[in-house]
Structures are given as structure tokens and as C-alpha cells.
Design an enzyme around this catalytic site. Structure first.
Site, PDB file in Angstrom:
ATOM      1  N   MET A  30      33.869  48.107  43.021  1.00 45.41           N
ATOM      2  CA  MET A  30      33.823  49.574  43.100  1.00 45.41           C
ATOM      3  C   MET A  30      33.376  50.161  41.758  1.00 45.41           C
ATOM      4  O   MET A  30      33.546  51.354  41.509  1.00 45.41           O
ATOM      5  CB  MET A  30      35.180  50.135  43.509  1.00 45.41           C
ATOM      6  CG  MET A  30      35.594  49.648  44.897  1.00 45.41           C
ATOM      7  SD  MET A  30      36.688  50.778  45.773  1.00 45.41           S
ATOM      8  CE  MET A  30      38.097  50.775  44.709  1.00 45.41           C
ATOM      9  N   HIS A  37      35.735  41.804  36.197  1.00 44.06           N
ATOM     10  CA  HIS A  37      34.570  41.825  37.086  1.00 44.06           C
ATOM     11  C   HIS A  37      33.488  40.874  36.549  1.00 44.06           C
ATOM     12  O   HIS A  37      32.850  40.138  37.303  1.00 44.06           O
ATOM     13  CB  HIS A  37      33.956  43.229  37.162  1.00 44.06           C
ATOM     14  CG  HIS A  37      34.824  44.269  37.792  1.00 44.06           C
ATOM     15  ND1 HIS A  37      35.312  45.343  37.091  1.00 44.06           N
ATOM     16  CD2 HIS A  37      35.264  44.429  39.062  1.00 44.06           C
ATOM     17  CE1 HIS A  37      36.022  46.114  37.904  1.00 44.06           C
ATOM     18  NE2 HIS A  37      36.016  45.585  39.107  1.00 44.06           N
ATOM     19  N   ASP A 150      43.371  40.645  43.586  1.00 44.70           N
ATOM     20  CA  ASP A 150      43.600  41.326  44.857  1.00 44.70           C
ATOM     21  C   ASP A 150      43.757  40.242  45.923  1.00 44.70           C
ATOM     22  O   ASP A 150      42.888  40.057  46.785  1.00 44.70           O
ATOM     23  CB  ASP A 150      42.422  42.256  45.162  1.00 44.70           C
ATOM     24  CG  ASP A 150      42.274  43.322  44.098  1.00 44.70           C
ATOM     25  OD1 ASP A 150      42.883  44.382  44.237  1.00 44.70           O
ATOM     26  OD2 ASP A 150      41.576  43.084  43.089  1.00 44.70           O
ATOM     27  N   SER A 185      42.241  45.994  35.121  1.00 45.81           N
ATOM     28  CA  SER A 185      42.021  46.796  36.322  1.00 45.81           C
ATOM     29  C   SER A 185      41.384  48.115  35.921  1.00 45.81           C
ATOM     30  O   SER A 185      41.724  48.675  34.866  1.00 45.81           O
ATOM     31  CB  SER A 185      43.363  47.076  37.017  1.00 45.81           C
ATOM     32  OG  SER A 185      43.211  48.081  37.985  1.00 45.81           O
TER      33      SER A 185
HETATM   34  P1  AMP Z   1      37.370  46.424  42.357  1.00 45.99           P
HETATM   35  O1  AMP Z   1      36.196  46.979  41.630  1.00 45.99           O
HETATM   36  O2  AMP Z   1      38.689  46.804  41.756  1.00 45.99           O
HETATM   37  O3  AMP Z   1      37.294  46.651  43.844  1.00 45.99           O
HETATM   38  O4  AMP Z   1      37.308  44.841  42.171  1.00 45.99           O
HETATM   39  C1  AMP Z   1      36.160  44.117  42.507  1.00 45.99           C
HETATM   40  C2  AMP Z   1      36.472  42.636  42.444  1.00 45.99           C
HETATM   41  O5  AMP Z   1      36.895  42.293  41.127  1.00 45.99           O
HETATM   42  C3  AMP Z   1      37.600  42.208  43.401  1.00 45.99           C
HETATM   43  O6  AMP Z   1      37.268  40.973  44.007  1.00 45.99           O
HETATM   44  C4  AMP Z   1      38.770  42.080  42.472  1.00 45.99           C
HETATM   45  O7  AMP Z   1      39.755  41.158  42.943  1.00 45.99           O
HETATM   46  C5  AMP Z   1      38.109  41.568  41.207  1.00 45.99           C
HETATM   47  N1  AMP Z   1      38.930  41.844  40.039  1.00 45.99           N
HETATM   48  C6  AMP Z   1      39.523  43.022  39.711  1.00 45.99           C
HETATM   49  N2  AMP Z   1      40.260  42.881  38.592  1.00 45.99           N
HETATM   50  C7  AMP Z   1      40.133  41.583  38.202  1.00 45.99           C
HETATM   51  C8  AMP Z   1      40.659  40.809  37.123  1.00 45.99           C
HETATM   52  N3  AMP Z   1      41.476  41.351  36.216  1.00 45.99           N
HETATM   53  N4  AMP Z   1      40.308  39.506  37.031  1.00 45.99           N
HETATM   54  C9  AMP Z   1      39.469  38.951  37.950  1.00 45.99           C
HETATM   55  N5  AMP Z   1      38.951  39.620  39.004  1.00 45.99           N
HETATM   56  C10 AMP Z   1      39.273  40.917  39.124  1.00 45.99           C
END
Ligand code: AMP
Length: 280
Positions: A30, A37, A150, A185
Site C-alpha cells: 500500500m 517492504h 501480516d 510498519s
Molecule cells: P502494506 O504496505 O502494509 O500492505 O505491506 C505490504 C507487504 O509488506 C505485506 O506483505 C506486509 O506483510 C509486508 N510488510 C509490512 N511490514 C513488514 C516488515 N516490517 N517486515 C517485512 N515485511 C513487511
């Protein structure tokens, strides 16, 4: 590095890559990218010839009470980070193309969508599964990389791919943390310095939980109490601390198989999730 906004254009591009004999990896995000990421991008680059990052703040996974418009965005910073990380293309669809007028088809992964975060966010995983299915059909990847951060989301997607025969491998990468242990995050931005400090209790609790498990503790109630105690001592508002079977997310009383201890807790405005995987 291209930025592709049209669904038809990324499909055409992906077919071209495949005709040239190149495999394609997708990292769905996102946006508001951080090192967590980027660690998924690094993993994707190991797994395939071409890496696509999708950036889409998906409206259907937010409930009406959650502020979709306040979700942080910084496309220019994301573009630079992707360029440096060696991403080949960013897929940046518009909400009106993903959800055209009259949109009425949903992917609902039953059961796995209901516990943990699903209890307080009943339509969240329907939104996640639907948008990921659409991203898969747009980017046509060979492999997609998700984060254990997640965990429920990754498990829901893995089930969807098996149930609907998507010819896509799902890779789940470890959680990247700040030096003090807080899981990275995009939502950490919402924390004040004091909340940011107190939020480290989540990882402290999970780390103690793992230590107890490694020393032989198998009672879910005891392990949950350890995590709850750490977070509550720092004033975190706990939504849940649960101990579930990794394969079906059913609650466990006794850890005689692979389990996840998963947490959702609020510190101020920020709702944070984290987990630890305990292997029997
Ligand atoms: P998001 O942008 O929050 O929807 O996350 C996109 C992807 O990045 C998802 O697959 C999350 O699980 C992964 N992600 C988010 N935070 C982390 C983190 N701290 N370490 C590894 N992967 C992450």
C-alpha cells in the site's frame, strides 16, 4: 523503471516479459515504503528475473470507521526507494479502474478470515483477497512475496491461491524490525515518541513468549499471559493476544503443533499487529 497505471498495459508488459523467457515476481504494497517492504523486494529479486511492486491503498479493506484518506502516501519517496532497490516496474492502478462502477465480485476466504483481525474487521480480508486476486490477474506473476508481519493475510492468500488454482507461488518473508525490536510498519508514523517507546513492549512480550516456549512451556494461557502482561504494563490497549494453529488459525490450548502467537494492540492512534511463529 516504469510506472504503469493501466491494468491492460501491465498485463501486456507481463506477457512480453514471459515471452522473453523472464519470470516475474510481484510485491503487493500500500506504499509509504520502509525497509520491511524493501526486504520483500530483495527476496523477489532472488526468486525471479523481473520484480514488480504494486502500490495501491485498497479502499475495500478499510472499514467505514477507519480513515482511508489519512493513510500515509509519498509516491516520490516510494519511487526513489524502488529505483534504488532494483525494481523493474511499479504498478500504480487507480481506484476507479480497480473498482469500476457496478463492481460486485468478491473473493471471500471463509474461516481463515474470521478470527484474529477478522473479529474486529469483518470485511477486511474479503477486501484483501479480492484486491490481491485482481493484482495477480493484472501483473500475472510467477511468484508473489508477502510478509509474516501480516501473518493472517499471508495465510489467507496462500489458501486463496490453492483454492482457486492461481499458478503463482507464494513466498512469505520474515518481519524486519527497528533496532529496538518494533516491527517496521507504515502505521508507526502515527506514534508519538512516548507511544513509540511504549510500543516496544509488543516485541518484548513476543520475545519472552518465545524464550518460555524454547524452555518447554506449552500452555497457550501462560504464553498469552506473558505477552498481555508486557503490553498492558506499558498502557497498550490490547485488541487480542491469541495462540493459533499456523495451518487453520484455530485457537490452541496446548502447543503441540506449529503455532503463531499473534497480537493486535493500540498505542494512541496506531493499531499495531505483530506475531511470533513457534515451531513444534
Ligand atoms: P502494506 O504496505 O502494509 O500492505 O505491506 C505490504 C507487504 O509488506 C505485506 O506483505 C506486509 O506483510 C509486508 N510488510 C509490512 N511490514 C513488514 C516488515 N516490517 N517486515 C517485512 N515485511 C513487511
Amino acid at each position: 523503471m516504469n510506472i504503469v497505471t493501466s491494468i491492460a498495459a501491465i498485463q501486456t508488459q507481463s506477457r512480453r516479459w514471459r515471452m522473453d523467457g523472464k519470470s516475474v515476481a510481484l510485491v503487493p504494497t500500500m506504499g509509504y515504503l520502509h525497509a520491511g517492504h524493501i526486504s520483500l523486494v530483495t527476496r523477489a529479486r532472488e526468486l525471479a528475473d523481473i520484480t514488480v511492486v504494486s502500490i495501491f491503498v485498497n479502499p475495500t479493506q478499510f472499514s467505514p470507521s477507519e480513515d482511508l484518506t489519512a493513510y500515509p502516501r509519498d509516491l516520490e519517496a516510494d519511487r526513489k526507494k524502488c529505483l534504488i532497490a532494483g525494481v523493474d516496474a511499479i504498478f500504480l492502478p487507480a481506484a476507479e479502474d480497480m473498482y469500476p462502477t457496478g463492481f460486485s465480485t468478491w473473493v471471500n476466504v471463509e474461516h481463515l478470515s474470521q478470527p484474529l483481525c477478522g473479529a474486529s474487521r469483518p470485511t477486511h480480508f474479503r477486501g484483501v483477497a479480492t484486491v490481491v486476486a485482481k493484482l495477480f490477474l493484472a501483473v500475472l506473476p510467477d511468484v508473489a512475496v508477502f510478509g509474516w508481519k501480516d501473518a493472517q493475510q499471508a495465510i489467507v492468500i496462500r489458501r486463496m491461491v490453492r483454492d482457486l488454482n492461481f499458478p503463482i507461488a507464494i513466498d512469505i518473508a520474515p518481519t524486519l524490525r527497528e533496532p529496538d525490536g518494533l516491527a517496521m510498519s507504515s502505521r508507526n508514523l502515527y506514534l508519538t515518541p512516548d507511544e513509540r517507546y511504549r510500543a516496544t513492549s509488543i516485541n518484548r512480550g513476543l520475545t519472552r513468549c518465545r524464550e518460555y516456549f524454547d524452555q518447554g512451556e506449552r500452555s497457550a494461557a501462560t504464553l498469552i499471559a506473558i505477552v498481555t502482561g508486557e503490553i498492558a504494563a506499558e498502557g497498550g490497549e490490547i485488541e487480542y493476544v491469541s495462540c493459533v494453529d499456523t495451518s487453520d488459525l484455530n485457537a490452541l490450548d496446548h502447543l503441540d503443533r506449529d503455532a503463531i502467537v499473534a497480537v493486535a494492540a493500540r498505542f494512541g492512534r496506531a493499531r499495531l499487529i505483530d506475531n511470533v511463529v513457534l515451531t513444534a
